[in-house]
Write a protein that holds these residues in place. Sequence first.
Motif, short mmCIF file in Angstrom:
data_model
loop_
_atom_site.label_atom_id
_atom_site.label_comp_id
_atom_site.label_asym_id
_atom_site.label_seq_id
_atom_site.Cartn_x
_atom_site.Cartn_y
_atom_site.Cartn_z
N ARG A 136 -2.36 -3.41 5.63
CA ARG A 136 -3.63 -3.79 6.25
C ARG A 136 -4.79 -2.95 5.72
N ASP A 137 -4.52 -1.69 5.45
CA ASP A 137 -5.59 -0.78 5.02
C ASP A 137 -5.65 -0.61 3.50
N ASP A 138 -4.88 -1.41 2.78
CA ASP A 138 -4.83 -1.27 1.33
C ASP A 138 -4.75 -2.66 0.69
N PRO A 139 -5.87 -3.38 0.67
CA PRO A 139 -5.85 -4.77 0.16
C PRO A 139 -5.41 -4.86 -1.30
N ALA A 140 -5.68 -3.84 -2.09
CA ALA A 140 -5.26 -3.88 -3.50
C ALA A 140 -3.73 -3.87 -3.60
N ARG A 141 -3.11 -3.04 -2.77
CA ARG A 141 -1.65 -3.00 -2.78
C ARG A 141 -1.07 -4.29 -2.21
N ALA A 142 -1.70 -4.83 -1.20
CA ALA A 142 -1.25 -6.11 -0.64
C ALA A 142 -1.27 -7.20 -1.71
N LEU A 143 -2.33 -7.20 -2.51
CA LEU A 143 -2.42 -8.18 -3.60
C LEU A 143 -1.30 -7.97 -4.61
N THR A 144 -1.00 -6.72 -4.93
CA THR A 144 0.09 -6.42 -5.87
C THR A 144 1.42 -6.98 -5.35
#
Length: 339
Positions: A136-144
């Motif tokens: 939730r707090d790391d959209p770049a990692r979520a995208l990965t």
Amino acid sequence: MTEGTLTWSSAGVLRRLRELGAGLAASTGPGGTADRAMGEALTGFLDRIAGRGSGPAVDGIVALPFLVHGMYSGDPAAAEPAAMAHVLWWVSARHLDDLSDTGPGAFAAPGADRDLLATVGIACHLSATVLDQACRDDPARALTLRQELSRCWHRAISGQLTDLATTAATATAEEVMAGYRGKTGAPYAMAAAMGAALAGCRPAQVDLLRDFGERFGILRQVVNDQRDIASRRYEDLRNGTATYMVVRYLESLSEQERAVAEKLLVGSADSAAARDEFAARLTEPGWLRAFAGTVKPLIDGLHATVDEVGGVAEYVAGLHGLIEETVNLYPEFLLGSRG
């Protein structure tokens, strides 16, 4: 690794998924009809796991992202979303595979349409939701993580299509491996890459672990093929499935011997005696030793990659152990032999 050192377990991940399924099955909000269908499908899958004695297979599915994460972080607990997504992937894939094996009649069964849509929902929505909630707090990692999920489905579909287009009598070993690389290599590649990404690894490290996961998935498929023989279910023989073991066996024969073997294989579709005879040939000790020799470079390469990556010792040992557990699931097939 001993049971006492683990900070995670297959049982814990399955319990979390069962809780997720129960929550979805009780959903009354927007999209509630889809939620309930997904929840019931997920719960049904978990019930079947318990009934089929599939513990060792599930342990490998769950363990990989935790062990990869632990190699880098020393604390693999944060890899739980990757393990959950990996199991959810197999929930979807197993159902689609069952439909494929059953043939057109499967779609006429009561509730088949609902089950199919629930499977698509688990594959496309539920897996992504689990990953998004973890980041939730790391959209770049979520995208990965979403990209890993998408890549997995694309390559797995390609592998399954390759598998559907081949038969044991006509396929080459290279074609079988291409199918394995997708249909089973891709999800394990996803799980390993997600474990690395959640541990904060650099892209080059994620790429390395993705490749490792793909090769480990291929090994798991080879062992799964042996399960069909060891259990005497002979579903692959009945269906004429192009498994690596069968195709390698056929390629090892002279032209005359192969003609006899192919006749037996054709007869395996509706003859228990033909299946028994072909299985006996496939498990002849001399052939098993030869086949183990063809798989040995794959096993050795996996161990070499673990040593190359290094990291926290107990999780390095855990990955080595996972490879060895896999090759020794059916010791009568000699994959674990070091002779």
